[in-house]
Motif scaffolding. Structure first.
Motif, PDB file in Angstrom:
ATOM      1  N   GLU A  27       1.098  -1.124  -0.276  1.00 54.32           N
ATOM      2  CA  GLU A  27      -0.289   0.337  -0.179  1.00 54.32           C
ATOM      3  C   GLU A  27       0.763   0.753   0.304  1.00 54.32           C
ATOM      4  N   THR A  28       1.097   2.046  -1.053  1.00 54.24           N
ATOM      5  CA  THR A  28       1.657   3.734  -0.484  1.00 54.24           C
ATOM      6  C   THR A  28      -0.330   4.767  -0.564  1.00 54.24           C
ATOM      7  N   GLU A  29       0.113   5.926   0.204  1.00 60.49           N
ATOM      8  CA  GLU A  29      -0.186   6.641   0.408  1.00 60.49           C
ATOM      9  C   GLU A  29      -1.692   7.059  -0.063  1.00 60.49           C
ATOM     10  N   ASN A  30      -2.353   6.619  -2.084  1.00 57.50           N
ATOM     11  CA  ASN A  30      -3.423   6.952  -2.616  1.00 57.50           C
ATOM     12  C   ASN A  30      -4.456   5.316  -3.075  1.00 57.50           C
ATOM     13  N   VAL A  31      -2.654   4.673  -3.676  1.00 65.40           N
ATOM     14  CA  VAL A  31      -3.304   3.207  -4.039  1.00 65.40           C
ATOM     15  C   VAL A  31      -2.520   1.442  -3.655  1.00 65.40           C
ATOM     16  N   ARG A  32      -3.263   0.668  -3.635  1.00 63.86           N
ATOM     17  CA  ARG A  32      -3.075  -0.340  -3.525  1.00 63.86           C
ATOM     18  C   ARG A  32      -2.351  -2.019  -3.878  1.00 63.86           C
ATOM     19  N   TYR A  33      -1.188  -1.868  -4.065  1.00 67.37           N
ATOM     20  CA  TYR A  33      -0.684  -2.858  -4.957  1.00 67.37           C
ATOM     21  C   TYR A  33      -0.868  -5.042  -4.678  1.00 67.37           C
ATOM     22  N   VAL A  34      -1.605  -5.158  -5.476  1.00 64.88           N
ATOM     23  CA  VAL A  34      -1.907  -6.188  -5.060  1.00 64.88           C
ATOM     24  C   VAL A  34      -1.262  -7.300  -5.987  1.00 64.88           C
ATOM     25  N   TYR A  35      -0.165  -8.219  -5.983  1.00 67.22           N
ATOM     26  CA  TYR A  35       0.165  -8.771  -7.003  1.00 67.22           C
ATOM     27  C   TYR A  35       0.286  -9.845  -6.175  1.00 67.22           C
ATOM     28  N   GLN A  36       1.021 -11.146  -7.647  1.00 64.18           N
ATOM     29  CA  GLN A  36       1.613 -12.972  -7.783  1.00 64.18           C
ATOM     30  C   GLN A  36       2.959 -12.716  -8.965  1.00 64.18           C
ATOM     31  N   PRO A  37       3.479 -13.697  -8.120  1.00 61.37           N
ATOM     32  CA  PRO A  37       4.435 -13.635  -9.125  1.00 61.37           C
ATOM     33  C   PRO A  37       4.612 -15.163  -9.728  1.00 61.37           C
ATOM     34  N   LEU A  43       1.787 -10.764 -12.124  1.00 62.68           N
ATOM     35  CA  LEU A  43       1.273 -10.773 -11.625  1.00 62.68           C
ATOM     36  C   LEU A  43       0.344  -9.578 -11.400  1.00 62.68           C
ATOM     37  N   LEU A  44      -0.500  -7.559 -11.717  1.00 59.92           N
ATOM     38  CA  LEU A  44       0.250  -7.135 -11.093  1.00 59.92           C
ATOM     39  C   LEU A  44      -1.551  -6.654 -11.077  1.00 59.92           C
ATOM     40  N   LEU A  45      -2.037  -6.002  -9.522  1.00 59.12           N
ATOM     41  CA  LEU A  45      -3.992  -6.067 -10.282  1.00 59.12           C
ATOM     42  C   LEU A  45      -3.600  -4.052  -8.940  1.00 59.12           C
ATOM     43  N   VAL A  46      -3.715  -3.416  -9.710  1.00 55.40           N
ATOM     44  CA  VAL A  46      -3.670  -1.889  -9.190  1.00 55.40           C
ATOM     45  C   VAL A  46      -5.014  -1.879  -8.444  1.00 55.40           C
ATOM     46  N   THR A  47      -5.425  -0.816  -7.429  1.00 55.94           N
ATOM     47  CA  THR A  47      -7.084  -0.133  -6.701  1.00 55.94           C
ATOM     48  C   THR A  47      -6.479   0.529  -5.933  1.00 55.94           C
ATOM     49  N   ASN A  48      -7.908   1.442  -5.180  1.00 50.76           N
ATOM     50  CA  ASN A  48      -7.814   2.180  -4.486  1.00 50.76           C
ATOM     51  C   ASN A  48      -7.296   1.705  -2.957  1.00 50.76           C
ATOM     52  N   LYS A  49      -7.389   2.231  -2.132  1.00 50.75           N
ATOM     53  CA  LYS A  49      -7.111   1.635  -0.603  1.00 50.75           C
ATOM     54  C   LYS A  49      -9.032   1.181  -0.109  1.00 50.75           C
ATOM     55  N   GLN A  50      -9.834   1.759  -1.003  1.00 48.92           N
ATOM     56  CA  GLN A  50     -11.040   1.944  -0.182  1.00 48.92           C
ATOM     57  C   GLN A  50     -11.481   0.674  -0.387  1.00 48.92           C
ATOM     58  N   SER A  51     -10.753  -0.477  -1.450  1.00 53.00           N
ATOM     59  CA  SER A  51     -11.679  -1.524  -2.355  1.00 53.00           C
ATOM     60  C   SER A  51     -11.425  -2.651  -1.091  1.00 53.00           C
ATOM     61  N   ASN A  52     -12.200  -3.512  -1.372  1.00 50.07           N
ATOM     62  CA  ASN A  52     -12.164  -5.558  -0.438  1.00 50.07           C
ATOM     63  C   ASN A  52     -10.814  -5.815  -0.650  1.00 50.07           C
TER      64      ASN A  52
END
Length: 507
Positions: A27-37, A43-52
């Motif tokens: 997580e950064t100040e504005n977004v969340r990086y959800v990833y899997q090697p 494989l990267l999924l970029v979402t905002n911090k309010q997402s489930n």
């Protein structure tokens, strides 16, 4: 989100991740990086911090299952090669941000865009195309039949005649009646009036001239019919069908066929050969049937006998017509009627095809008797099939107008011919490759052809059909002399000799 914003987020991701972690997030100040090697990639999924985050992990797992479905190689090169397929698959999973409730199988089905209605439409269209082709073939057959019937009606005199080589000999020979149209001598049937003599001529039979005093009936209707027929023939030509157009004869040329035979007496020796060769070598069927037919132009030349020489082929058995003098033929090789006072029927060349005098037959299983053998060697290499075909001709015959027809699997384009002794033509309508050699003599007793097609089974190139003609025959029958029974000088005569293929195949 702008392109610059996306590129900035992706550029910052490698600096934020650690090592030795799987199924994690940053997580950064504005977004969340959800990833899997995935091997050497992420494989990267970029979402905002309010997402489930649980839904984000579920989306990431579904995307990770889709990647190997479309890219078998999980490296940078393999991913780039299937980039569009992956983008379309990811688009089915994520719609404007939220995740769609779909499975891997559903995504694959959506991407393939299979439609039952589309398949049904294609089947209906193909059925219509096939029905149209069948109608075209029937129309072409009707046109040919109408031309034949018209020719028969214009000729008059002789009707359909049966060849003596067909084996059907009727006993109507005893009812002899000499007439100017040549309808006697067994009423033109059974004694072997050979209707195929016209195949020796190089000019088409001309039609009788029409009356110059008044126009023929139905002339006004013929123009419209001709236009419709021409349109139909043009459509056949567009599909690759060979159309032989009928040429109307000019005035004064209706009896041009009579000029084909200038000699008072013409004797025709014709043999038809039927051969079935095995693709691995050997002969399964070899049959030769021959006939000797007689044509007499002038009635005064009808009282004759024909002296022949039968050659030295012991495998051939000769048979004369029941009304011929068998003892005279057996002892002296002379063909004459049992009643010498009765003449042979006479007629113009365009009215009668000839009178069958003699027939013979030869059967064998000796491959050395075959005038032309064919060897076909298909071999598959990768996604292509290489086909090598070789012919070997016997030194006994010089073969003319040789055509070897090789069936091919359905192709989008013509085969690639690498080497050929002669010429070739591809019939796309029937998917047949025709190999043509104008003359086979001592200079080219053997020849070969090699071509390449997409991968196909070896049985797709059989049966191979062969057709040719020759001026020599197996019987080596020769007409030595014409004996006039009423005295005087022997009339002038000519002999025509031809060997033709009737059914010649490599099975």
């Amino acid at each position: 989100m702008s392109r610059i914003r996306i590129e900035g987020l992706l550029a910052a991701f490698p600096k934020l991740i650690g090592s030795g972690k799987q199924h994690t997030y940053v997580e950064t100040e504005n977004v969340r990086y959800v990833y899997q090697p995935i091997e050497a990639l992420y494989l990267l999924l970029v979402t905002n911090k309010q997402s489930n985050i649980l839904e984000d992990l579920d989306t990431l797992r579904l995307l990770s299952k889709l990647v190997p479905e479309y890219s078998f190689s999980l490296d940078e090169e393999g991913i780039c090669k299937h980039a569009f397929e992956l983008i379309f698959a990811f688009d089915e999973v994520i719609a404007l941000g939220p995740k769609e409730n779909v499975t891997v199988a559903q995504v694959k089905q959506y991407c393939e865009m299979e439609s039952h209605e589309e398949k049904l439409h294609k089947l209906v269209m193909q059925s219509k195309i096939n029905d149209t082709k069948d109608v075209m073939k029937r129309k072409a057959s009707e046109i040919d039949k109408s031309k034949i019937e018209k020719n028969r009606g214009d000729k008059g005199g002789f009707g359909p005649l049966q060849s003596m080589g067909s084996g059907r000999i009727e006993s109507s020979f005893s009812d002899l009646s000499i007439s100017s149209n040549g309808a006697g001598f067994g009423s033109g049937s059974g004694f072997g009036l050979n209707s195929d003599v016209d195949s020796f001529s190089t000019k088409p039979k001309a039609r009788p001239p029409t009356s110059t005093g008044a126009p023929p009936k139905g002339l006004g209707m013929k123009l419209g019919k001709s236009q419709r027929t021409n349109q139909f023939l043009e459509s056949l030509k567009a599909e690759g069908e060979v159309i032989h157009e009928d040429v109307q004869p000019k005035l004064g040329q209706s009896r041009s066929a009579a000029t084909l035979l200038t000699d008072p007496i013409t004797l025709t020796v014709e043999e038809k050969i039927n051969v079935a060769l095995k693709r691995d070598g050997g002969v399964s069927n070899f049959d030769v049937q021959g006939t000797l037919s007689l044509q007499i132009l002038n009635q005064e030349d009808g009282n004759i006998q024909v002296q022949v020489q039968t050659g030295e082929n012991q495998a051939i058995s000769f048979k004369t017509h029941p009304n011929m003098n068998k003892e005279l033929f057996a002892n002296e090789c002379i063909l004459g009627l049992k009643d010498p006072s009765r003449p042979f029927p006479t007629g113009q060349a365009s009215d009668a095809a000839g009178v069958g005098l003699l027939k013979w037959r030869m059967q064998s299983t000796d491959e050395s008797m075959v005038p032309l053998t064919i060897n076909c060697w298909p071999s598959t290499s990768g996604n292509e099939t290489y086909v090598s075909i070789e012919y070997e001709a016997s030194s006994t015959f010089d073969l003319q107008n040789v055509v070897i027809s090789v069936p091919l699997p359905a192709l989008r384009e013509a085969p690639s011919v690498k080497q050929i002794d002669g010429e070739w033509r591809y019939d796309s309508r029937n998917s047949i490759l025709e190999w043509s050699v104008l003359l086979i003599d001592n200079s080219n007793r053997s020849g070969s052809m090699e071509f390449v097609v997409p991968q196909a089974d070896s049985s797709a190139f059989f049966p191979i059909s062969v057709r040719f003609t020759a001026t020599e025959t197996f019987s080596d029958l020769k007409v030595m002399n014409i004996i006039p029974l009423k005295g005087g000088n022997p009339p002038k005569f000519s002999q025509r000799t031809q060997l033709i293929t009737e059914n010649y195949q490599v099975l």
